[in-house]
Design an enzyme around this catalytic site. Structure first.
Site, PDB file in Angstrom:
ATOM      1  N   ASP A  36      -1.413 -17.856 -10.749  1.00  0.00           N
ATOM      2  CA  ASP A  36      -0.199 -17.564  -9.980  1.00  0.00           C
ATOM      3  C   ASP A  36       1.042 -18.274 -10.522  1.00  0.00           C
ATOM      4  O   ASP A  36       2.129 -17.716 -10.527  1.00  0.00           O
ATOM      5  CB  ASP A  36      -0.393 -17.887  -8.494  1.00  0.00           C
ATOM      6  CG  ASP A  36      -0.738 -19.345  -8.240  1.00  0.00           C
ATOM      7  OD1 ASP A  36      -1.224 -20.022  -9.171  1.00  0.00           O
ATOM      8  OD2 ASP A  36      -0.545 -19.812  -7.101  1.00  0.00           O
ATOM      9  N   HIS A  37       0.871 -19.515 -10.977  1.00  0.00           N
ATOM     10  CA  HIS A  37       2.025 -20.268 -11.485  1.00  0.00           C
ATOM     11  C   HIS A  37       1.513 -21.493 -12.234  1.00  0.00           C
ATOM     12  O   HIS A  37       0.299 -21.678 -12.392  1.00  0.00           O
ATOM     13  CB  HIS A  37       2.973 -20.672 -10.352  1.00  0.00           C
ATOM     14  CG  HIS A  37       2.301 -21.412  -9.223  1.00  0.00           C
ATOM     15  ND1 HIS A  37       1.872 -22.713  -9.348  1.00  0.00           N
ATOM     16  CD2 HIS A  37       1.969 -21.024  -7.969  1.00  0.00           C
ATOM     17  CE1 HIS A  37       1.316 -23.106  -8.208  1.00  0.00           C
ATOM     18  NE2 HIS A  37       1.350 -22.106  -7.355  1.00  0.00           N
TER      19      HIS A  37
ATOM     20  N   HIS B 196      -5.319 -27.046  -6.752  1.00  0.00           N
ATOM     21  CA  HIS B 196      -3.936 -27.174  -6.287  1.00  0.00           C
ATOM     22  C   HIS B 196      -3.500 -28.626  -6.422  1.00  0.00           C
ATOM     23  O   HIS B 196      -4.288 -29.544  -6.228  1.00  0.00           O
ATOM     24  CB  HIS B 196      -3.837 -26.718  -4.825  1.00  0.00           C
ATOM     25  CG  HIS B 196      -2.441 -26.450  -4.347  1.00  0.00           C
ATOM     26  ND1 HIS B 196      -1.481 -27.437  -4.242  1.00  0.00           N
ATOM     27  CD2 HIS B 196      -1.840 -25.306  -3.930  1.00  0.00           C
ATOM     28  CE1 HIS B 196      -0.357 -26.908  -3.790  1.00  0.00           C
ATOM     29  NE2 HIS B 196      -0.542 -25.622  -3.600  1.00  0.00           N
TER      30      HIS B 196
ATOM     31  N   GLU C 213      -5.686 -20.450  -8.456  1.00  0.00           N
ATOM     32  CA  GLU C 213      -4.576 -21.308  -8.054  1.00  0.00           C
ATOM     33  C   GLU C 213      -4.135 -22.246  -9.183  1.00  0.00           C
ATOM     34  O   GLU C 213      -4.948 -22.956  -9.784  1.00  0.00           O
ATOM     35  CB  GLU C 213      -4.967 -22.133  -6.824  1.00  0.00           C
ATOM     36  CG  GLU C 213      -3.955 -23.162  -6.380  1.00  0.00           C
ATOM     37  CD  GLU C 213      -2.637 -22.536  -5.962  1.00  0.00           C
ATOM     38  OE1 GLU C 213      -1.585 -23.120  -6.296  1.00  0.00           O
ATOM     39  OE2 GLU C 213      -2.644 -21.475  -5.309  1.00  0.00           O
TER      40      GLU C 213
ATOM     41  N   THR D  34       3.339 -19.368  -5.081  1.00  0.00           N
ATOM     42  CA  THR D  34       2.183 -18.504  -4.832  1.00  0.00           C
ATOM     43  C   THR D  34       2.589 -17.206  -4.149  1.00  0.00           C
ATOM     44  O   THR D  34       2.112 -16.122  -4.512  1.00  0.00           O
ATOM     45  CB  THR D  34       1.139 -19.239  -3.975  1.00  0.00           C
ATOM     46  OG1 THR D  34       0.658 -20.376  -4.696  1.00  0.00           O
ATOM     47  CG2 THR D  34      -0.029 -18.326  -3.647  1.00  0.00           C
TER      48      THR D  34
END
Length: 708
Positions: A486-487, A426, A260, A309
């Site tokens: 993911d990002h 996150h 994440e 995500t």
């Protein structure tokens, strides 16, 4: 008996209207408190929750005020009131079974919903449910027996208009507050929970109806002929596999580990504490990154947009981009036909499949989208022991998440395709205050950046513990483990504060640097392989699916995939970003400006040759993005048959009682069962999982001991 006295105000149309509005508002709050779990985090959200039923209730009931005839006005108001009550109660009972809200598509397929509930429908009812309809009955009785008298005087049109305008004004204020708490609420659509929490059931239903209509219109106008241009693009863009790599992981389990918000710069990064001592942020992931058994890519870019995500999942498992606005998962995931990794591997290689995620199943609409992707099992938060101590707003923390997941993983039939979505790293990267705390924080003006390294370190140790289990259980040697970011974790608006930690000057930070920060890890770890290493090929998340399938020995030449195998000698190394920007090994195109990668400087005067190259690259990028949009918005894969795959039927899947079904399958297969549990002579491997806290690993006293 004392005669029932009704206040005179209730014998007027406005009085009855006010009574109905008040009762329905109370009924909504009752449902919010007793039946829905909307994840209220602060007093501001509580305030929004309290006011969100008001606007739509006034507006809907106000329709009856425009009707001049007495009985017609009252009957209309009661019908509207009853229908809103039915909608509310339907969502209540649906939520009890599916932990989700009813969409327009669900209503249109009510027969399927009813069959899904089956005989359990009655068990969804509660004794207190009478509260939802008692007021309807009482109001109707009071009108019928004239305890409340119908007012023959019509409401003046200016007054009715004023009430409607007042309702719209309240809704506008409600939406403004909602956007302040959750920016891009209606464009990104994280979860249906969010829409209900901020705007209410009625507004959610209208919003869902509008988006469904728009989607349906585009879908309805699409035809098989529209697929031809997409097929042509894929045919011309296809990159044949590298013979040396094709099939080297054939038959192995696939374990995706979702890192994440993990950016590439974290790998090999050492954070200096206040005493100047360096701390390696991700020692275990670093060891994988440099392992000869890992095929790692250091020029791999995320390509997500607002879906973040969920966009990454779309890209990685479908080789299609997310939408230009909003999330494909939430807007199209429960409608479209896909040729996704779990379905491909199921139909061509006999793989089982599962997703593991310690958050609510309906977040990003996963509980419906995964069925359309062909996932057989989805273990969401309902399968985990989640409490205030081991979780935060985005779900179960990573160590307990991986630990609790193995009780389900061990029952999957091999070979399997699985995905583990970790969440602890996150935003907002809050500091651990328990025994997991201890890794130093960065020292910048931005608290978000300061905590980012500590949560990444926690994720790193969580993955290491999971790997240790894989080795102890015997899964490791027969699996391919794919780890990906993911990002971004640090947003562009914060990058200048991050710059000094990366050895850069915040004053000279440019859009070129922002583009380079879209690098995320992509590592394919194949135990037994010795020819791995760090590959400098440029690529993106859209390339992941053909790359993986070729390693597994699956021919992709007839699949509609917009990416290219990263190992292919034909890979073109033009990486498109969702907004139309792109990067190549030599140049970066950002917002109309061309930068030279070697220097990071903008090219102020383009030569004729470079101008032609940039134009060609831009055409290629625009073509790839537009092809993806055509496929997704038109649901064009429903027309495509050349792949030889059968269309996934989402009704074949249910994510209730998954463990019971897996165990039943083991029992049915007997000696032919290939699950870890069966291979271990029907003994659980859960005890093989070992986990410790940060303080235990570092020999520090626990927080509880320190407090004594």
């Amino acid at each position: 008996m004392k005669k029932l006295k009704i206040p005179a105000f209730l014998n007027t149309r406005l009085g009855f209207f006010s009574l109905a509005a008040l009762l329905f508002w109370i009924k909504n709050l009752f449902a919010y408190h007793f039946d829905f779990n909307l994840g209220i985090e602060n007093s501001f959200q509580y305030f929004i929750l309290i006011i969100n039923p008001i606007a739509t209730t006034l507006f809907m009931l106000g329709i009856a005020l425009y009707i001049r005839r007495t009985k017609a006005s009252y009957i209309t108001m009661m019908i509207i009131y009853f229908l809103m009550t039915v909608l509310l109660f339907s969502n209540v009972t649906y939520y009890r079974e599916f932990t989700d809200f009813i969409t327009v598509n669900t209503m249109l397929g009510a027969g399927k919903v009813a069959s899904g509930l089956g005989e359990s429908a009655l068990r969804l009812l509660r004794p207190y449910d009478i509260v939802y309809f008692l007021d309807v009955i009482v109001m109707a009785v009071l009108l019928i027996f004239k305890k409340i008298k119908m007012d023959a005087r019509p409401v003046r049109i200016p007054m009715a208009v004023a009430i409607s305008a007042f309702a719209l004004m309240i809704f506008s204020g409600n939406l403004t507050l909602a956007e302040a708490s959750r920016p891009e609420l209606l464009t990104r659509t994280f979860s249906r929970d969010y829409i209900v929490k901020y705007l209410g059931i009625n507004a959610f239903t209208v919003y869902d109806g509008v988006t469904t209509y728009k989607t349906t219109q585009v879908r309805a106008q699409a035809s098989a002929n529209d697929m031809k241009s997409a097929e042509e693009y894929v045919k011309n863009h296809y990159a044949a596999p590298n013979d040396e790599m094709f099939g080297i992981a054939k038959g192995k389990n696939v374990i995706y580990i979702h890192l994440e918000s993990f950016q590439q710069f974290l790998l090999d990064y050492k954070l200096k504490d206040e005493n100047g001592v360096e701390h390696e942020v991700t020692p275990f992931l670093n060891s994988l990154y440099h392992s000869n058994s890992t095929f790692a890519f250091d020029n791999f870019f995320h390509q997500v947009a607002a879906g973040k995500t969920s966009d990454a999942e779309t890209l990685m498992e479908n080789s299609l981009f997310g939408l230009n606005q909003g999330s494909l998962f939430t807007q199209l995931g429960d409608k479209n036909t896909f040729e996704s990794a779990p379905a491909i591997l199921d139909q061509t290689q006999g793989y089982s499949s599962a997703v593991f995620h310690g958050n609510a199943g309906n977040f990003w609409n996963r509980n419906e989208t995964y069925k359309h992707l062909g996932y057989e099992n989805f273990f969401d938060a309902s399968y985990y022991d989640v409490n205030d101590e081991n979780s935060f707003q985005y779900g179960l923390h990573d160590k307990p998440f991986f630990n609790q997941s193995v009780q389900y993983l061990e029952h999957l039939q091999q070979p399997f395709y699985s995905k583990f979505i970790a969440v602890s790293n996150h935003y907002p990267y809050s500091q651990f205050t328990n025994d997991e705390g201890g890794f130093p924080l960065a020292d910048t003006p931005d608290e978000t950046i300061n905590g980012y390294f500590a949560t990444a370190n926690y994720l790193d140790k969580s993955v290491e513990e999971f790997f240790n289990y894989l080795k102890a259980s015997g899964l490791y040697e027969n699996s391919v483990v794919v780890l990906y970011g993911d990002h971004y974790g640090v947003s562009e608006s914060r990058n200048k504060n991050l710059a000094p930690l990366l050895g850069k000057d915040k004053e000279t930070w440019t859009d070129f640097d922002n583009a380079q920060m879209q690098r995320v890890p992509y590592m394919i770890h194949i135990p037994g392989q010795e020819n791995g290493g760090i590959n400098h090929t440029y690529g993106g998340q859209v390339d992941a699916l053909p790359t993986l399938l070729h390693l597994l020995g699956v021919d992709t030449s007839n699949y509609i995939q917009l990416g290219q195998d990263l190992f292919s000698k034909e890979h073109d190394q033009v990486v498109a970003f969702r907004n139309g920007d792109f990067v190549t090994p030599d140049y970066t195109y950002r917002g109309g400006t061309v930068y030279e990668n070697q220097t990071g400087q903008a090219v102020t005067t383009l030569s004729e040759s470079l101008t032609q190259k940039v134009a060609a690259w831009k055409d290629e990028v625009d073509n790839q993005l537009s092809t993806s949009d055509q496929i997704n918005n038109g649901d064009l894969l429903r027309f495509y048959t050349e792949s030889g795959l059968e269309a996934v039927d989402p009704t074949d899947y249910t994510y209730k009682n998954s463990l019971d079904r897996l165990i039943a399958q083991e029992n049915k297969l007997g000696d032919k069962s290939t699950s870890v549990f069966s291979k271990n002579k029907n003994k659980s491997t859960v005890d093989l999982y070992k986990t410790e806290t940060y303080k235990q690993y570092n020999g520090e006293p626990s927080t509880e001991d320190a407090d004594k």
